[in-house]
Scaffold this motif. Sequence first.
Motif, short mmCIF file in Angstrom:
data_model
loop_
_atom_site.label_atom_id
_atom_site.label_comp_id
_atom_site.label_asym_id
_atom_site.label_seq_id
_atom_site.Cartn_x
_atom_site.Cartn_y
_atom_site.Cartn_z
N ARG A 1 73.26 50.04 15.09
CA ARG A 1 71.62 50.16 15.55
C ARG A 1 70.42 50.50 14.25
NH1 ARG A 1 69.60 53.89 20.72
NH2 ARG A 1 67.51 53.25 20.55
N ASN A 2 71.00 51.43 13.56
CA ASN A 2 70.42 52.10 12.30
C ASN A 2 70.28 51.14 11.22
OD1 ASN A 2 69.56 54.39 13.81
ND2 ASN A 2 71.44 55.30 13.02
N ASP A 3 71.25 50.21 10.84
CA ASP A 3 71.35 49.17 9.88
C ASP A 3 70.10 48.25 9.63
OD1 ASP A 3 72.39 47.92 7.73
OD2 ASP A 3 74.15 47.09 8.80
N GLN A 4 69.79 48.17 8.32
CA GLN A 4 68.69 47.16 8.03
C GLN A 4 69.10 45.60 8.49
OE1 GLN A 4 68.73 48.14 4.01
NE2 GLN A 4 69.87 46.49 3.32
N ASN A 5 70.47 45.45 8.63
CA ASN A 5 70.71 44.16 9.00
C ASN A 5 70.49 43.70 10.39
OD1 ASN A 5 71.44 43.34 6.08
ND2 ASN A 5 73.45 44.53 6.52
N PHE B 1 63.36 41.50 6.39
CA PHE B 1 62.43 42.35 6.03
C PHE B 1 61.96 42.08 4.25
CE2 PHE B 1 66.87 43.75 5.45
CZ PHE B 1 66.96 43.94 3.94
N GLU B 2 60.88 42.72 4.07
CA GLU B 2 60.29 42.32 2.57
C GLU B 2 59.87 43.85 2.24
OE1 GLU B 2 56.79 39.54 2.73
OE2 GLU B 2 58.14 39.05 4.23
N GLY C 1 60.09 52.03 14.03
CA GLY C 1 61.18 52.24 15.05
C GLY C 1 62.25 51.39 15.04
N ALA C 2 62.35 50.39 14.43
CA ALA C 2 63.21 49.29 14.37
C ALA C 2 64.71 49.67 13.72
CB ALA C 2 62.60 48.05 13.85
N ALA C 3 64.48 49.88 12.43
CA ALA C 3 65.66 50.37 11.50
C ALA C 3 65.25 50.88 10.13
CB ALA C 3 66.34 48.79 11.22
N TRP C 4 66.37 51.60 9.57
CA TRP C 4 65.95 52.23 8.44
C TRP C 4 66.16 51.66 7.32
CZ3 TRP C 4 64.92 57.79 8.77
CH2 TRP C 4 64.75 58.31 10.06
N ILE D 1 58.64 43.73 8.27
CA ILE D 1 59.95 43.40 9.07
C ILE D 1 59.77 42.19 10.06
CG2 ILE D 1 60.70 45.80 8.79
CD1 ILE D 1 60.06 46.16 11.75
N ASN D 2 60.87 41.34 10.19
CA ASN D 2 60.82 40.44 11.14
C ASN D 2 60.12 39.42 10.88
OD1 ASN D 2 62.96 41.80 12.42
ND2 ASN D 2 61.44 42.97 13.95
#
Length: 827
Positions: free
Chosen positions: A116-120, A125-126, A322-325, A359-360
């Motif tokens: 859930r925390n993973d950037q993947n 993302f950029e 709030g989506a990922a670290w 992101i996204n």
Amino acid sequence: MVLAQEETIVSGKIFEKGRSENEPLPFVSIGFKGTTTGTTSDFEGRFFIKTKSPSDTLVISYIGYKIRYIKIHRGQKQQLIIELEQQINDLEEVVVKPGINPAIRIIKKAQEMRDRNDQNRLTAFEYDSYNKIDVSMNNISGKMKSNTVFKPLKNLLDTVNQMKNDEGKYILPIFISETFSHYYQNTNPSKSKEIVKGSNVSGIGVEQGSYVIDLLGAGMLQFNFNQNRLRILGKDFISPIASGSMGYYIYTLLDSMDIEGTKCFKIKLNLRREEDLGFIGMMWIADSSFAIKRIDVELAPSANVNFVKRMKIQQEMILIEGAAWLPEKVRMTFDLAEMSKNTNGFIANMYRSNSRFIINNQKGIDFFNISVERDEHVSERDSAFWNQKRSEPFTKVETQMFSKIDSVKKLPVVKTYLDILRLVLDGHYRIGKLDWGPYVFLVGYNNVEDVRFRLGFKTNDGFSNKCQLRTYIAYGTGDQKVKYGISGDYILSKKRWTTIGAAYKDDYDILGVTDNTGGFTQKDATSNIFTAFSFAVPRARINRTIDYRIKIETQPFRDWTFQAILQNTWFHPEGNFYFAYKTDPNGSEIKDDFTYTAATFELRYAYKEVMVLRGVERTRIVRAKAPIVTFTYTRGLKDILGGQFDYDKVQLNFSQHISTGIFGNADYSFTIGKIFGQLPYPLLDVPRGNQTFFYSDNNYSLMNMYDFIANEYSHFRYVQHFEGLFFNRIPLLRKWRLRNFALVKATYGAMSNQDQNLLPRVNKLGYPISPVMMFEKVPYVEVGYGIENIFRFFTLGVFNRLTYLEKGNSLRQPRNWGINVGIRFAF
């Protein structure tokens, strides 16, 4: 008396004592003695703290360092530069007491929340990325300065402007760079791209615009602790929150604290076995998301890693929408160990700051066809550009490094040292625009030429950054003939890698060694040495080759490479190689030479492999993330340019370097192929035997040369590198940092009746032809096991042959066991 409204304000920066000014200490606790007022230093080691209390003492503490108490002036603003001294024994011993360890609950939650925390988990993302690297010699002692090798640099090292570190030891800067780029990542499918917008590089042996620019951007410091293992220096380090990490780490909950509005648990990390590939240090885990907010770790001193005395990683993460670290700031320090007491070591500091996260915003697949692009003005950015892009100004030491490197580069002796280093690593000695070599082929011996002398060179990027020419000339004292070769490649496009080339050769080859029929396609460090010694094998089948060829290579898509080759080759046996073939299987005419013309097409897929341009050649810097698949098709062209044979050859190869968890890492290769048509046996598959004592991945250590020949064939190789899995657990052997390996190699095939029908009993002169052997009903299999990392470079292996143990089908008595020595460079 200090009035209540008068504030004491203290700011400053914290460094580790004895380290460079470029290595600040982040995450250090700072507080006023006798109060609850406190803070921590940021990623750059900076801090700011104030109070209205009458305290006149600042307390600075950090696990692994001695606590400092610093007197301050009450009711005043003041700025401090603080050094903390390492407490050597702090991390060496951990006592685990009975009962429930409160840190374990936090670690288990972090493991559960990794995905859930993973950037993947983001679709894409950029971000903008500023990167800074500096490298220096850091052990320049008086004894070293008087060393014969470094005497020409003595005047420079003795100047009043010589740089020193905080311990008063000399350092000599050799490289510094800063790079600004924009980094893009799609996660499904996983694709990445970097556009380098600015680069400022100064280094000994490195120029502006060099291929090194492609290595120094955002793709360099990528550490994802949400993965089970992190690949660093070609090794797999286990993450502190990996599944199964409890078997490697000891966790201690030290404190909870507020970091930028997020409550975090501060957890100390120790290794159960310091020789394992893991980390010691500290990490901060957010209490709600259980994500790693900060981490400050280093390699354990006893870790089985070559050439590295110290490796430290610091990383600060930021929650995006709030989506990922994602990593906001990263710092890495390498302290490369001295080879001996009288030699220098090196220290490298690497820093990355990311900003403007998006992101996204997924890009199309075609966008990622080129992994690294450079802006047209990448090396022309002015000071205004860099002042805007730097996350913090250059330190005094960094500013000095640029001018000092320029001084060093101008010394003629430095150029000489670089030329010698290139000779050792690349096998060529640079003189102006030409690189002379390879030196391993300068003098040789074989049964045709007796003593052979060879001199060759290739042009470098000083000659052209788009074209490379290569040539050599050789002479044998026995045959008293001149042999030579010449070739050239021209780069049509660097963006979508496309080259054309041509080559001509009139020289000798060794059947099954230098004719690329051995089944394994990858080269290794001992290939040139093995080839040189194979010529000296008494029964080596040497032939004269006159070869013309043209080729084109292109990379139409990111992971795909296509190559086409048209060749025309004349073959004639030499020396004690008695060869002949029937021109008609039903007739009596025999010949001992032939000409073939062939067109070869090769398609290669290497998922997420990263190549960079090095002069006019390409170098791999990131291995493929999946099996490399190579399909090759060759069509024999009869009656074209004198070609005598119609045939088809298809071959498929799979190869990969893989992580095998606690067992280390492994390499495998599997090749299958078949040749359709009637051909003399030198054009069939000749597995590469080895009658030397040098090990090479690309041969069979106990197979005699020419034990087997086939037109349909398969080859398999699997090599397991156990790292220090076994020797790390033997107290008396730990300090030697030895490593184990084991391997299996196998091959099987068959020679068709139509190819066997071309074999006569004697050649044109009436001599019995050199025997041709074939597989029986079982494959050839050999296994090996041994020790790597002997004196850091050498391997010693014992090999056993499992099949074809009797002479039977072999030309000579089989060697059922043997010992090989090899060379392998690995951290």
